[in-house]
Each structure stands twice: as structure tokens, then as C-alpha cells.
Write a protein that holds these residues in place. Structure first.
Motif, PDB file in Angstrom:
ATOM      1  N   HIS A 185       0.830  -1.206   0.000  1.00 48.78           N
ATOM      2  CA  HIS A 185       0.000   0.000   0.000  1.00 48.78           C
ATOM      3  C   HIS A 185       0.869   1.262   0.000  1.00 48.78           C
ATOM      4  CE1 HIS A 185      -4.052  -1.606   0.351  1.00 48.78           C
ATOM      5  NE2 HIS A 185      -3.583  -2.524   1.164  1.00 48.78           N
ATOM      6  N   LEU A 186       1.958   1.235   0.756  1.00 48.82           N
ATOM      7  CA  LEU A 186       2.854   2.393   0.770  1.00 48.82           C
ATOM      8  C   LEU A 186       3.554   2.550  -0.576  1.00 48.82           C
ATOM      9  CD1 LEU A 186       4.304   4.699   2.166  1.00 48.82           C
ATOM     10  CD2 LEU A 186       5.946   3.030   3.088  1.00 48.82           C
ATOM     11  N   ALA A 187       4.022   1.445  -1.157  1.00 53.11           N
ATOM     12  CA  ALA A 187       4.693   1.524  -2.457  1.00 53.11           C
ATOM     13  C   ALA A 187       3.749   2.052  -3.528  1.00 53.11           C
ATOM     14  CB  ALA A 187       5.227   0.147  -2.849  1.00 53.11           C
ATOM     15  N   ALA A 188       2.501   1.602  -3.509  1.00 50.42           N
ATOM     16  CA  ALA A 188       1.537   2.074  -4.507  1.00 50.42           C
ATOM     17  C   ALA A 188       1.245   3.559  -4.319  1.00 50.42           C
ATOM     18  CB  ALA A 188       0.251   1.258  -4.405  1.00 50.42           C
ATOM     19  N   ALA A 189       1.037   3.990  -3.081  1.00 46.54           N
ATOM     20  CA  ALA A 189       0.708   5.390  -2.831  1.00 46.54           C
ATOM     21  C   ALA A 189       1.869   6.311  -3.216  1.00 46.54           C
ATOM     22  CB  ALA A 189       0.334   5.577  -1.364  1.00 46.54           C
ATOM     23  N   ARG A 190       3.082   5.910  -2.940  1.00 48.27           N
ATOM     24  CA  ARG A 190       4.239   6.756  -3.230  1.00 48.27           C
ATOM     25  C   ARG A 190       4.348   7.075  -4.716  1.00 48.27           C
ATOM     26  NH1 ARG A 190       9.031   5.239  -2.832  1.00 48.27           N
ATOM     27  NH2 ARG A 190       9.894   7.307  -2.419  1.00 48.27           N
ATOM     28  N   HIS A 191       3.959   6.140  -5.579  1.00 44.03           N
ATOM     29  CA  HIS A 191       4.165   6.331  -7.014  1.00 44.03           C
ATOM     30  C   HIS A 191       2.886   6.686  -7.772  1.00 44.03           C
ATOM     31  CE1 HIS A 191       8.309   4.933  -6.738  1.00 44.03           C
ATOM     32  NE2 HIS A 191       7.875   3.961  -5.950  1.00 44.03           N
TER      33      HIS A 191
END
Length: 329
Positions: free
Chosen positions: A113-119
Motif C-alpha cells: 500500500h505504501l509503495a503504490a501510494a508513493r508512485h
């Protein structure tokens, strides 16, 4: 024309519900999942819809950056993202597992979820549409889920991640919200053993779509939006069963030969009663009442137990107690 909606985890149980809700509303969809074969099957199920499938992953930062580049190449600014990302439903006690087990589950359930939100949040900001990023949370975030303690820890961490992203994304004019679903969801993969009170994947998708469309009116956006099952209206409330008042004592009990029938209306006497007098109005569980009204319907074991308990309660309340002391005059 509406801007497309990006659905992460589109081939999962909840993701399919989000895709269906978006297509039913006439919105274009960009479905993202890991396996190309499952994406092709998903697209084949909606031959007339504006559905674009894209194989990709958000397992880590490198995969998230690759997915962002692929979405940008499509040249279609999108209105929102729904992240229905979830790891495997593995069962086990935390005390019986090594610390590495929890680390691995957080890597699967939280960090994507963090990786998706960051990009993907920067892509939403580029569209200048005030897009919305919706995360879908699972059960156990507030109370431990027996046998799935690792899922409870991940769900609780996801709530805090959503709060942090909600605050930090304001600088990019993007709204981040978590749709908190506190029960398991009925999907096409678990229909056989799902419970009636579980929400359907389609209804969860409809709620997520309402957040994308900002259907909350003038209410300021909240980082955590609970998925609440609507309460039944007054017409659906269970009826109340009226019981005849028991005799005050054995001295004043009505002889069996002159006893009124069981269907007689309750007494309306205004005489004082003792502390042991049973209330005339006793609510029954809704499941027991529904079964009593439909004796031929098929009920599960839980409903049958509720009915038997209700009948035992009624019998104990209406039966005279031979050990009861006479009421003092």
C-alpha cells in the motif's frame, strides 16, 4: 466522459466487486493485477465495457515505479485509485510463529500500500482533477481477530498509514481515505461458506466508488470511513410477544378447570405486583421470530438454537413456580 478508475488487485475477490461497481456506473476502468491470464478472463467477462487491463505489481518500490510508468504511457488521466490489495489468508497464532512470520506478513499486506501510494499519488496530482485514493481495509483493525492476529496487526497499521497519507497528500490536492470493512467480505470465491451478514464485494465496491465521486456532500473528508451496514427501518423491527401475567401466589391461582386458554389476552388488572412478577412484554430475538413465522423455511443450526432458547425462556416465564412464596398482603 468520465475519467477512468484504476483498480489495484482487480482480479481478487474485493477487486472484482470494485470493477463491477465501476462498470455498472458507466465509468471506464483500468484493472491492474499480477497475472495476465486472470486479467484476460476478467476482460472477457465485460466485452462491452471500457475496460483496460494492465499486468503489474506494487509489491515494492521498484514495482510501483514501473506500474506508474505504464499508467502514464496510457495517456489517460484518471480520476481515482482503489487499492484492493491483500496478501494470502494464512492462519496461525503469533506466539506459535517466529518473528520472521510477522515481518513477512507486513511485507505482503502493508508495504505494498505504501509503495503504490508513493508512485500513484503524484499521477493523481498531475491530472488536476482533485482525485481520490481509496484504500480498502479488512477486519481486525480495532479488535484482535482470533487465529489471524497478524492480519489484525496489519489492518491496524493500515489505518494509521491511511491517516498519515491523508495528511501528507493534502499538499498535492489529493484525497486519501480508507474504507474500513470490519467483517469479511462475501466474494465469488467464498460464497459457499460466507455468512449472511457479510457485505458483498459489489456493495463494498459501490461504497468505494461513492468516495471517488465525493458523494459525502459538504462533509469534510475523513481519513477513515467505516463501512456500516444500514440499520433496518421501523417496519422491519421484530414484533413483541405479549405473555399472560402469572398468578401472584399459589393461594390465588386459578383452578385448572377454570383456567383461561393459552391464547387469552394478558390481564389488564391494575393490582400491585410483587418483585417476582414477570414483565408482560418480552422481546424475542429476530432470528427466532422469523423462524416461528415461517415454520417450513430452512434454517441453519444457529437459528434453530436461538428458537429453542426462546421457547425455553417463554416456558420458564409462563409456567407457575411451585416454590414461589406467597405474596404478602
Amino acid at each position: 466522459m468520465k475519467a477512468p478508475l484504476v483498480v489495484l488487485g482487480a482480479t481478487g475477490g474485493v477487486g472484482r466487486g470494485v470493477v463491477q461497481a465501476a462498470i455498472d456506473s458507466g465509468r471506464p476502468v483500468i484493472a491492474v493485477a499480477r497475472r495476465s491470464s486472470e486479467l484476460k478472463a476478467l476482460k472477457a467477462g465485460y466485452p462491452q465495457a471500457d475496460l483496460t487491463v494492465l499486468a503489474g505489481s506494487v509489491a515494492n518500490d521498484a514495482a510501483g515505479a514501473k506500474l506508474a510508468r505504464a499508467l502514464r504511457k496510457l495517456g489517460r488521466p484518471f480520476a481515482g485509485v482503489v487499492a484492493a490489495v491483500c496478501g494470502s489468508a494464512e492462519r496461525g497464532r503469533l506466539l506459535d510463529s517466529p518473528a520472521q512470520f510477522l515481518r513477512r506478513k507486513l511485507d505482503e499486506d502493508l508495504l505494498p500500500h505504501l509503495a503504490a501510494a508513493r508512485h500513484l499519488l503524484p499521477l493523481l496530482a498531475e491530472s488536476d482533477r482533485g482525485g481520490t485514493y481509496v484504500l480498502i481495509g479488512g477486519p481486525g483493525s480495532e479488535h484482535p481477530w482470533a487465529g489471524y492476529g497478524h492480519r489484525s496487526i496489519g489492518a491496524a497499521a493500515l489505518r494509521m498509514l491511511a491517516r498519515v497519507l491523508h495528511d501528507e497528500a493534502r499538499q498535492q490536492a489529493v484525497r486519501v481515505q480508507l474504507l474500513a470493512v470490519d467483517t469479511p467480505v462475501c466474494t465469488e470465491f467464498n460464497q459457499r461458506h460466507s455468512c449472511p451478514e457479510w457485505p458483498s464485494a459489489l456493495s463494498v465496491g459501490q461504497r468505494a466508488l461513492a468516495l471517488i465521486d465525493h458523494d459525502a456532500g459538504d462533509e469534510p473528508p475523513r481519513p477513515i470511513v467505516p463501512y456500516a451496514v444500514r440499520a433496518p427501518g421501523p417496519a422491519l423491527l421484530p414484533p413483541r410477544i405479549h405473555l399472560p401475567s402469572p398468578p401472584a401466589s399459589r393461594e390465588h391461582a386459578t383452578p385448572a378447570s377454570s383456567a383461561p386458554p393459552a391464547t387469552s389476552p394478558p390481564s389488564t388488572s391494575l393490582a400491585p405486583t410483587s418483585a417476582n412478577t414477570v414483565p408482560k412484554t418480552v422481546p424475542l430475538p429476530a432470528a427466532a421470530i422469523a423462524t416461528a413465522q415461517e415454520p417450513d423455511c430452512t434454517s441453519d443450526d444457529k437459528t434453530q438454537r436461538c428458537l429453542l432458547d426462546a421457547r425455553a425462556l417463554l416456558k420458564s416465564l409462563t409456567a407457575p413456580n411451585p416454590k414461589q412464596e406467597p405474596t404478602p398482603r
